[in-house]
Design a protein around this motif. Structure first.
Motif, PDB file in Angstrom:
ATOM      1  N   MET A   1       0.684  -1.157  -0.134  1.00  0.00           N
ATOM      2  CA  MET A   1       0.082   0.161  -0.215  1.00  0.00           C
ATOM      3  C   MET A   1       1.034   1.277  -0.058  1.00  0.00           C
ATOM      4  O   MET A   1       1.834   1.297   0.760  1.00  0.00           O
ATOM      5  N   SER A   2       0.473   2.150  -0.879  1.00  0.00           N
ATOM      6  CA  SER A   2       1.326   3.321  -0.993  1.00  0.00           C
ATOM      7  C   SER A   2       1.030   4.244   0.374  1.00  0.00           C
ATOM      8  O   SER A   2       0.375   4.094   0.968  1.00  0.00           O
ATOM      9  N   GLU A   3       2.237   5.214   0.458  1.00  0.00           N
ATOM     10  CA  GLU A   3       2.061   6.091   1.593  1.00  0.00           C
ATOM     11  C   GLU A   3       0.870   7.005   1.495  1.00  0.00           C
ATOM     12  O   GLU A   3       0.212   7.302   2.670  1.00  0.00           O
ATOM     13  N   LYS A   4       0.292   7.362   0.579  1.00  0.00           N
ATOM     14  CA  LYS A   4      -0.767   8.129   0.449  1.00  0.00           C
ATOM     15  C   LYS A   4      -2.077   7.402   0.787  1.00  0.00           C
ATOM     16  O   LYS A   4      -2.935   7.664   1.653  1.00  0.00           O
ATOM     17  N   SER A   5      -2.045   5.922   0.225  1.00  0.00           N
ATOM     18  CA  SER A   5      -3.137   5.236   0.703  1.00  0.00           C
ATOM     19  C   SER A   5      -3.204   4.793   1.981  1.00  0.00           C
ATOM     20  O   SER A   5      -4.394   4.931   2.653  1.00  0.00           O
ATOM     21  N   GLN A   6      -1.946   4.725   2.642  1.00  0.00           N
ATOM     22  CA  GLN A   6      -2.048   4.312   3.888  1.00  0.00           C
ATOM     23  C   GLN A   6      -2.510   5.939   5.068  1.00  0.00           C
ATOM     24  O   GLN A   6      -3.237   5.287   5.930  1.00  0.00           O
ATOM     25  N   ALA A   7      -2.188   6.914   4.503  1.00  0.00           N
ATOM     26  CA  ALA A   7      -2.624   8.048   5.222  1.00  0.00           C
ATOM     27  C   ALA A   7      -4.177   8.244   5.073  1.00  0.00           C
ATOM     28  O   ALA A   7      -4.753   8.454   6.174  1.00  0.00           O
ATOM     29  N   GLN A   8      -4.665   7.862   3.955  1.00  0.00           N
ATOM     30  CA  GLN A   8      -6.297   7.929   3.803  1.00  0.00           C
ATOM     31  C   GLN A   8      -6.882   6.863   4.666  1.00  0.00           C
ATOM     32  O   GLN A   8      -7.860   7.120   5.308  1.00  0.00           O
ATOM     33  N   LYS A 158      -1.411  24.164   7.620  1.00  0.00           N
ATOM     34  CA  LYS A 158      -2.765  23.808   7.743  1.00  0.00           C
ATOM     35  C   LYS A 158      -2.908  22.752   6.211  1.00  0.00           C
ATOM     36  O   LYS A 158      -3.671  21.897   6.222  1.00  0.00           O
ATOM     37  N   ILE A 159      -2.048  23.082   5.360  1.00  0.00           N
ATOM     38  CA  ILE A 159      -2.045  22.126   4.145  1.00  0.00           C
ATOM     39  C   ILE A 159      -1.625  20.661   4.639  1.00  0.00           C
ATOM     40  O   ILE A 159      -2.305  19.817   4.341  1.00  0.00           O
ATOM     41  N   LEU A 160      -0.652  20.571   5.460  1.00  0.00           N
ATOM     42  CA  LEU A 160      -0.221  19.403   5.614  1.00  0.00           C
ATOM     43  C   LEU A 160      -1.203  18.805   6.830  1.00  0.00           C
ATOM     44  O   LEU A 160      -1.323  17.509   6.661  1.00  0.00           O
ATOM     45  N   GLN A 161      -1.636  19.522   7.687  1.00  0.00           N
ATOM     46  CA  GLN A 161      -2.572  19.116   8.454  1.00  0.00           C
ATOM     47  C   GLN A 161      -3.914  18.289   7.856  1.00  0.00           C
ATOM     48  O   GLN A 161      -4.092  17.311   8.272  1.00  0.00           O
ATOM     49  N   ALA A 162      -4.109  18.898   6.824  1.00  0.00           N
ATOM     50  CA  ALA A 162      -5.206  18.568   6.061  1.00  0.00           C
ATOM     51  C   ALA A 162      -5.141  17.146   5.464  1.00  0.00           C
ATOM     52  O   ALA A 162      -6.211  16.177   5.280  1.00  0.00           O
ATOM     53  N   THR A 163      -3.771  16.765   5.415  1.00  0.00           N
ATOM     54  CA  THR A 163      -3.505  15.176   4.871  1.00  0.00           C
ATOM     55  C   THR A 163      -3.345  14.213   5.823  1.00  0.00           C
ATOM     56  O   THR A 163      -2.946  13.035   5.807  1.00  0.00           O
ATOM     57  N   MET A 221       8.870  21.439   2.607  1.00  0.00           N
ATOM     58  CA  MET A 221       7.965  21.314   1.577  1.00  0.00           C
ATOM     59  C   MET A 221       8.596  20.835   0.353  1.00  0.00           C
ATOM     60  O   MET A 221       8.024  20.350  -0.437  1.00  0.00           O
ATOM     61  N   ALA A 222       9.655  21.593  -0.036  1.00  0.00           N
ATOM     62  CA  ALA A 222      10.106  21.789  -1.333  1.00  0.00           C
ATOM     63  C   ALA A 222      11.162  20.109  -1.429  1.00  0.00           C
ATOM     64  O   ALA A 222      10.934  19.570  -2.568  1.00  0.00           O
ATOM     65  N   VAL A 223      11.656  19.817  -0.186  1.00  0.00           N
ATOM     66  CA  VAL A 223      12.540  18.513  -0.409  1.00  0.00           C
ATOM     67  C   VAL A 223      11.905  17.097   0.013  1.00  0.00           C
ATOM     68  O   VAL A 223      12.516  16.271  -0.169  1.00  0.00           O
ATOM     69  N   ARG A 224      10.855  17.403   0.602  1.00  0.00           N
ATOM     70  CA  ARG A 224      10.293  16.010   1.328  1.00  0.00           C
ATOM     71  C   ARG A 224       9.090  15.836   0.656  1.00  0.00           C
ATOM     72  O   ARG A 224       8.400  16.573   0.270  1.00  0.00           O
ATOM     73  N   PRO A 225       8.949  14.517   0.347  1.00  0.00           N
ATOM     74  CA  PRO A 225       7.400  13.855  -0.292  1.00  0.00           C
ATOM     75  C   PRO A 225       6.354  14.065   0.471  1.00  0.00           C
ATOM     76  O   PRO A 225       6.440  13.809   1.784  1.00  0.00           O
ATOM     77  N   HIS A 226       5.412  14.811  -0.119  1.00  0.00           N
ATOM     78  CA  HIS A 226       3.869  14.929   0.632  1.00  0.00           C
ATOM     79  C   HIS A 226       2.836  14.375  -0.062  1.00  0.00           C
ATOM     80  O   HIS A 226       3.053  14.222  -1.238  1.00  0.00           O
ATOM     81  N   GLU A 227       1.729  14.005   0.552  1.00  0.00           N
ATOM     82  CA  GLU A 227       0.426  13.591  -0.147  1.00  0.00           C
ATOM     83  C   GLU A 227       0.010  14.552  -1.160  1.00  0.00           C
ATOM     84  O   GLU A 227      -0.609  14.337  -2.143  1.00  0.00           O
ATOM     85  N   ILE A 228       0.233  15.817  -0.973  1.00  0.00           N
ATOM     86  CA  ILE A 228      -0.417  16.885  -1.645  1.00  0.00           C
ATOM     87  C   ILE A 228       0.916  17.365  -2.566  1.00  0.00           C
ATOM     88  O   ILE A 228       1.621  17.880  -1.856  1.00  0.00           O
ATOM     89  N   THR A 229       0.731  17.547  -3.733  1.00  0.00           N
ATOM     90  CA  THR A 229       1.950  18.287  -4.521  1.00  0.00           C
ATOM     91  C   THR A 229       1.353  19.707  -4.583  1.00  0.00           C
ATOM     92  O   THR A 229       0.412  20.166  -5.554  1.00  0.00           O
ATOM     93  N   ILE A 230       2.439  20.611  -4.471  1.00  0.00           N
ATOM     94  CA  ILE A 230       2.056  22.116  -4.811  1.00  0.00           C
ATOM     95  C   ILE A 230       3.099  22.478  -5.822  1.00  0.00           C
ATOM     96  O   ILE A 230       4.122  22.619  -5.794  1.00  0.00           O
ATOM     97  N   SER A 231       2.490  22.863  -6.802  1.00  0.00           N
ATOM     98  CA  SER A 231       3.063  23.442  -8.243  1.00  0.00           C
ATOM     99  C   SER A 231       2.405  24.628  -8.583  1.00  0.00           C
ATOM    100  O   SER A 231       1.148  24.737  -8.710  1.00  0.00           O
ATOM    101  N   PHE A 232       2.856  25.658  -8.883  1.00  0.00           N
ATOM    102  CA  PHE A 232       2.756  26.868  -9.358  1.00  0.00           C
ATOM    103  C   PHE A 232       2.753  26.728 -11.055  1.00  0.00           C
ATOM    104  O   PHE A 232       2.317  27.929 -11.477  1.00  0.00           O
TER     105      PHE A 232
END
Length: 455
Positions: A1-8, A158-163, A221-232
């Motif tokens: 199971m992926s890290e994202k699936s585990q979080a959900q 708050k963005i990280l807390q939402a995940t 936020m820039a160097v570590r993987p997170h469930e949400i990708t922030i890209s401008f």
């Protein structure tokens, strides 16, 4: 199971009480550190003079307004992200995060203009002493003009807390608070060859901590993987996303901004008695942060859990999170109430309190703390309303707690009894009425939107 699936899966299936603590404890700890900063900051300022302490107390409503816009917008982003993740709409969750950061920067620009040109009239409304006005003006101008660090780091937290990631937001807050605490005496009293800046030094330490925390958070936020990708890259403004953010965020902003109006109104009422009266009111808010901040940290863990399970149509888990959250908040508030009842002189003694401050402050702390238990239930209920996208319910409850009932009650008590001790009873009155409103709103929400959803 992926890290994202585990979080959900964790927010949707993990045992509730351990889940709440794993989500909330980091935020609660960081909030306690923030409360410690509030105390330490005022402690150092109180060593300058009682006028310096009065100036910082008067500045509190503007600081509260700044935080209201930062946290309120971020709460809207957190609610939207957690609901979209619960619905499996990951790209929309990422877009909400990008919009949130840009909205935070736009809000900072407004406060920077205010801080640069319009602060002096605010202090002149409440105080005629030119020394207090000058110190307050210097303090809040710096806090507003350089507040970009605060707006950005709040949004990233708050963005990280939402995940479901509560650890890094805790670290971000720790960095800012600890830097602030360490720099306070350096700039206030002039250590290491630096000039003694007094109240201005306290403001410099505050914004320095916020900016360093922002830089650290941006690197993480820039160097570590997170469930949400922030890209401008290729960003396009979506008014629908902005509307969804502010559907919850605007009521949250108003809810917290109510505190500014309330503080101004209460300062106006209390200044009719003495400078010491409104100084005590400011000190109360510093001290109560040790009780309320952990509860606010608890709600940071509860909000994404309840929002996720509402989005996933899991009624049982959402209500279980609400029930267990209320129990934890009640324990925290009860302990806080006992400390305020038994040790008010020790609490006020932290700030080098004069006999006049003690005479006014001890009855104030003992009276106001009687409403802590009702406040616990109201705060957790408001978090549920925000989690399911009903921010307007939270707004009405907060209006009743902090403005519609509190201020008229304080004014009437001051007029009828003519003494400052009577004014403090407005807090228990307001909390009792608002708690009744929370119950009515919850029953209405349950019948209309919760009762028949999912499992």
């Amino acid at each position: 199971m992926s890290e994202k699936s585990q979080a959900q899966n964790r927010m949707g299936s993990a045992k509730m009480l351990p889940l709440i603590f794993s989500m909330a404890l980091p935020a609660m700890f960081s909030m306690l550190v923030q409360a410690l900063y509030n105390i330490v900051d005022s402690y150092f300022v109180s060593q300058v003079s009682e006028k310096a302490l009065a100036a910082v107390s008067l500045a509190f409503p503007i600081q509260n307004l700044l935080i209201a816009f930062g946290v309120g917008t971020a709460v809207g982003v957190t609610s939207l992200i957690s609901r979209r993740l619960g619905q499996g709409r990951r790209e929309e969750a990422g877009a909400a995060a990008v919009h949130g950061i840009l909205l935070g920067i736009a809000t900072w620009l407004v406060f920077a203009v205010y801080g640069g040109f319009f602060t002096t009239p605010f202090f002149q409304m409440f105080e005629s002493d030119p020394e207090i006005v000058a110190m307050g003006d210097q303090y809040i101008s710096i806090c507003c003009v350089f507040s970009f660090g605060s707006f950005v780091v709040i949004m990233l937290e708050k963005i990280l807390q939402a995940t479901g990631n509560m650890l890094w937001p805790m670290v971000f807050q720790l960095v800012g608070a600890l830097v602030n605490i360490l720099l306070d005496p350096v700039f206030i009293f002039g250590y290491f060859g630096l000039p003694a800046l007094g109240v201005t030094g306290a403001a410099v330490a505050t914004v320095a901590g916020q900016i360093l925390s922002m830089i650290f958070a941006a690197v993480v936020m820039a160097v570590r993987p997170h469930e949400i990708t922030i890209s401008f890259k290729g960003f396009r403004l979506s008014w629908a996303t902005v509307k969804n953010i502010y559907a919850v965020g605007l009521p949250a902003i108003v809810m917290q901004a109510i505190g500014t109006v309330m503080n101004m109104a209460m300062n106006a009422i209390l200044s009719g008695f003495s400078t010491a009266a409104y100084t005590v009111f400011g000190l109360y808010f510093k001290l109560q942060s040790f009780v309320f901040m952990p509860v606010f940290g608890l709600t940071q863990g509860l909000l994404p859990i309840m929002g996720f399970n509402f989005g996933a149509k899991n009624k049982k888990r959402m209500l279980l999170a609400l029930f267990q959250g209320c129990l934890i908040a009640l324990v925290i508030m009860t302990v806080g109430m006992l400390v305020f009842l038994l040790l008010p002189d020790k609490l006020l003694g932290i700030f080098n309190a004069s006999p006049e401050l003690l005479a006014i402050g001890m009855p104030a702390l003992r009276t106001i703390c009687s409403c802590f238990v009702f406040a616990a239930l109201g705060i957790v209920s408001s978090t549920l309303f925000q989690a399911v996208g009903k921010g307007s319910y939270s707004l009405v409850v907060s209006l009743m707690r902090q403005l519609v009932v509190l201020v008229p009650a304080a004014w009437l008590l001051a007029r009828i009894f003519g003494e400052v001790n009577a004014v403090w009873w407005s807090f228990p009155i307001a909390e009792t009425v608002s708690m009744a409103a929370s119950v009515v709103f919850f029953l209405r929400l349950y019948q209309r939107e919760i009762k028949d959803i999912g499992k």
